[in-house]
Design an enzyme around this catalytic site. Structure first.
Site, PDB file in Angstrom:
ATOM      1  CE  LYS A  26      -6.294  -7.496  -1.732  1.00 16.37           C
ATOM      2  NZ  LYS A  26      -5.903  -7.076  -0.398  1.00 16.37           N
TER       3      LYS A  26
ATOM      4  CE  LYS B  22     -12.509  -2.300   1.025  1.00 22.05           C
ATOM      5  NZ  LYS B  22     -13.488  -2.525   2.058  1.00 22.05           N
TER       6      LYS B  22
ATOM      7  CE  LYS C 159      -4.459  -1.495   1.544  1.00 23.41           C
ATOM      8  NZ  LYS C 159      -5.527  -1.431   2.514  1.00 23.41           N
TER       9      LYS C 159
HETATM   10  P1  TYM Z   1     -10.957  -5.212   4.289  1.00 23.50           P
HETATM   11  O1  TYM Z   1     -11.977  -4.197   4.621  1.00 23.50           O
HETATM   12  O2  TYM Z   1      -9.899  -4.874   3.311  1.00 23.50           O
HETATM   13  O3  TYM Z   1     -11.671  -6.510   3.760  1.00 23.50           O
HETATM   14  C1  TYM Z   1     -12.754  -7.129   4.463  1.00 23.50           C
HETATM   15  C2  TYM Z   1     -12.642  -8.639   4.353  1.00 23.50           C
HETATM   16  O4  TYM Z   1     -12.665  -9.035   2.982  1.00 23.50           O
HETATM   17  C3  TYM Z   1     -11.560  -9.873   2.692  1.00 23.50           C
HETATM   18  N1  TYM Z   1     -11.127  -9.619   1.293  1.00 23.50           N
HETATM   19  C4  TYM Z   1     -10.955 -10.593   0.384  1.00 23.50           C
HETATM   20  N2  TYM Z   1     -11.098 -11.925   0.454  1.00 23.50           N
HETATM   21  C5  TYM Z   1     -10.858 -12.630  -0.667  1.00 23.50           C
HETATM   22  N3  TYM Z   1     -10.479 -12.067  -1.851  1.00 23.50           N
HETATM   23  C6  TYM Z   1     -10.329 -10.735  -1.969  1.00 23.50           C
HETATM   24  N4  TYM Z   1      -9.989 -10.187  -3.137  1.00 23.50           N
HETATM   25  C7  TYM Z   1     -10.566  -9.925  -0.810  1.00 23.50           C
HETATM   26  N5  TYM Z   1     -10.510  -8.591  -0.569  1.00 23.50           N
HETATM   27  C8  TYM Z   1     -10.855  -8.428   0.723  1.00 23.50           C
HETATM   28  C9  TYM Z   1     -10.485  -9.450   3.680  1.00 23.50           C
HETATM   29  O5  TYM Z   1      -9.547 -10.484   3.877  1.00 23.50           O
HETATM   30  C10 TYM Z   1     -11.306  -9.161   4.924  1.00 23.50           C
HETATM   31  O6  TYM Z   1     -11.545 -10.359   5.656  1.00 23.50           O
HETATM   32  N6  TYM Z   1      -7.853  -5.214   8.201  1.00 23.50           N
HETATM   33  C11 TYM Z   1      -9.115  -5.699   7.725  1.00 23.50           C
HETATM   34  C12 TYM Z   1     -10.276  -5.243   8.576  1.00 23.50           C
HETATM   35  C13 TYM Z   1     -10.138  -5.487  10.043  1.00 23.50           C
HETATM   36  C14 TYM Z   1     -10.326  -6.710  10.703  1.00 23.50           C
HETATM   37  C15 TYM Z   1     -10.160  -6.425  12.084  1.00 23.50           C
HETATM   38  C16 TYM Z   1     -10.581  -8.023  10.276  1.00 23.50           C
HETATM   39  C17 TYM Z   1      -9.900  -4.548  10.976  1.00 23.50           C
HETATM   40  N7  TYM Z   1      -9.910  -5.107  12.210  1.00 23.50           N
HETATM   41  C18 TYM Z   1     -10.258  -7.428  13.044  1.00 23.50           C
HETATM   42  C19 TYM Z   1     -10.684  -8.998  11.250  1.00 23.50           C
HETATM   43  C20 TYM Z   1     -10.524  -8.710  12.599  1.00 23.50           C
HETATM   44  C21 TYM Z   1      -9.345  -5.142   6.324  1.00 23.50           C
HETATM   45  O7  TYM Z   1      -8.794  -4.161   5.944  1.00 23.50           O
HETATM   46  O8  TYM Z   1     -10.292  -5.787   5.626  1.00 23.50           O
END
Ligand code: TYM
Length: 334
Positions: A199, A202, A115
């Site tokens: 991947k 968004k 990032k």
């Molecule tokens: P975030 O908001 O980027 O994504 C949310 C969830 O979607 C999954 N994900 C994917 N899975 C498969 N293929 C993809 N292309 C893909 N893009 C996104 C992510 O793995 C995630 O599970 N850091 C985390 C949010 C977070 C969190 C937490 C998660 C903050 N605190 C505590 C678990 C526990 C994040 O940025 O997810």
């Protein structure tokens, strides 16, 4: 057997997509349907501001994320849904844990490297320490299991290391619960429709690279039609997919949506051409995503309803989190 304590979070940065759904939210729904589990789903708005957000859009995106959870099948009466910034213990514990986590551990985080890119010096400190806040989220609620997509695996390992170090440093065995990641064996990483090696995300500028959970039928069909393929026919053997990332991704999406294995889908489309397969894929996507999309559109018009869910969630989450924070402060010597 005792149920699991589930915690997971999703950033309210708009454009929640098929990767979020198949990699994470679909699993949230399944776990929350098991009444022996206690589930908490968090809209991680503090994480979202590690990159610049428009304040008005952020507010809408927080509500839209709640609407998406519900539209996908999470029952707000049975599960806690809240936004992270409404429970100040998250920020406080993130600080406490940042005095436990080591620079060397954070320096290994590949998501930060991706990032921040070449201009690391200009990245925010928040983007760098982001996984510590994530650890705070999880550890505040004694979560035993954390469902996430494959891209969050390293962050969960860091969370486990932080919990163990805190317990060791203060001699409080098992005070912070070391959580288990729940990452699906197959299809835990959904790739871009325009490049099977990247991947689905968004932040990718081209909207054609992803299926958004708010896309209507026409958009879905059009995006699948335009998705990248290769010149061959669909393979007869799963092993042939190793060298064919786009075919593998599309077949993976199909398998995940139909709750089938990759092997079975390969057999189903063995030797067929992409246009035939894409028709079938569009059909299952429309069947699954269109109702979700319609429900999101309906729910986002009812701001009062969504705000009430967040307020209820805030009360319940605050109660749990402030108790844990208090104990943590005592342990530290405050
Ligand atoms: P975030 O908001 O980027 O994504 C949310 C969830 O979607 C999954 N994900 C994917 N899975 C498969 N293929 C993809 N292309 C893909 N893009 C996104 C992510 O793995 C995630 O599970 N850091 C985390 C949010 C977070 C969190 C937490 C998660 C903050 N605190 C505590 C678990 C526990 C994040 O940025 O997810």
């Amino acid at each position: 057997m005792m149920g699991k304590k589930i915690f997971s979070g999703v950033q309210p940065t708009g454009n929640l997509h098929l990767g979020n759904y198949l990699g994470a939210i679909k699993n949230f729904v399944e776990l929350s349907n098991d009444d022996s589990n206690d589930c908490i789903f968090c809209v991680v708005d503090l994480h979202a501001i590690t990159s610049k957000q428009d304040p008005i859009k952020l507010k809408d995106n927080i509500r839209e994320t709640v609407a998406t959870f519900i539209a996908c099948g999470i029952d707000p009466k049975k599960n806690i849904i809240f936004n992270q910034s409404s429970v100040s213990a998250h920020s406080e514990v993130a600080w406490l844990l940042s005095c436990v986590a080591r620079m060397g551990w954070l320096n290994r985080m590949t998501q930060f490297k991706e990032k921040a890119g070449k201009d690391k010096e200009k990245a925010s400190i928040g983007l760098y320490s982001y996984p510590i806040l994530m650890a705070a989220d999880i550890l505040l609620y004694d979560a035993t299991h954390v469902p996430v997509g494959e891209d969050q695996k390293q962050h969960l390992e860091l969370c486990r290391d932080i919990a163990q170090k805190f317990n060791n440093d203060f001699g409080v065995d098992d005070f912070l619960k070391v959580p288990e990641p729940l990452i699906q064996k197959e299809f835990s990483r959904i790739m871009s429709l325009k490049d099977g090696t990247k991947k689905m995300s968004k932040s990718e500028p081209s909207d054609l690279s992803r299926i958004n959970l708010t896309d209507n039928e026409d958009l879905i069909i059009n995006k699948i039609k335009k998705s990248k393929t290769d010149p061959l026919l669909l393979p007869s053997d799963v092993n042939e997919l190793k060298e064919r990332p786009e075919a593998k991704n599309l077949l993976g999406i199909y398998s995940s949506l139909t709750n089938s294995s990759l092997d079975k889908s390969v057999k189903e489309f063995n030797g067929k051409n992409f246009s035939e397969f894409k028709k079938k894929l569009s059909q299952v996507l429309v069947e699954k995503i269109s109702p979700i999309s319609k429900e999101i559109q309906k729910l986002i018009n009812d701001k009062g309803f969504l705000d009430k869910i967040l307020l209820d969630g805030h009360k319940k989450a605050s109660y749990i989190a402030s108790n844990k924070l208090k104990k943590m402060q005592e342990i530290i010597g405050f």
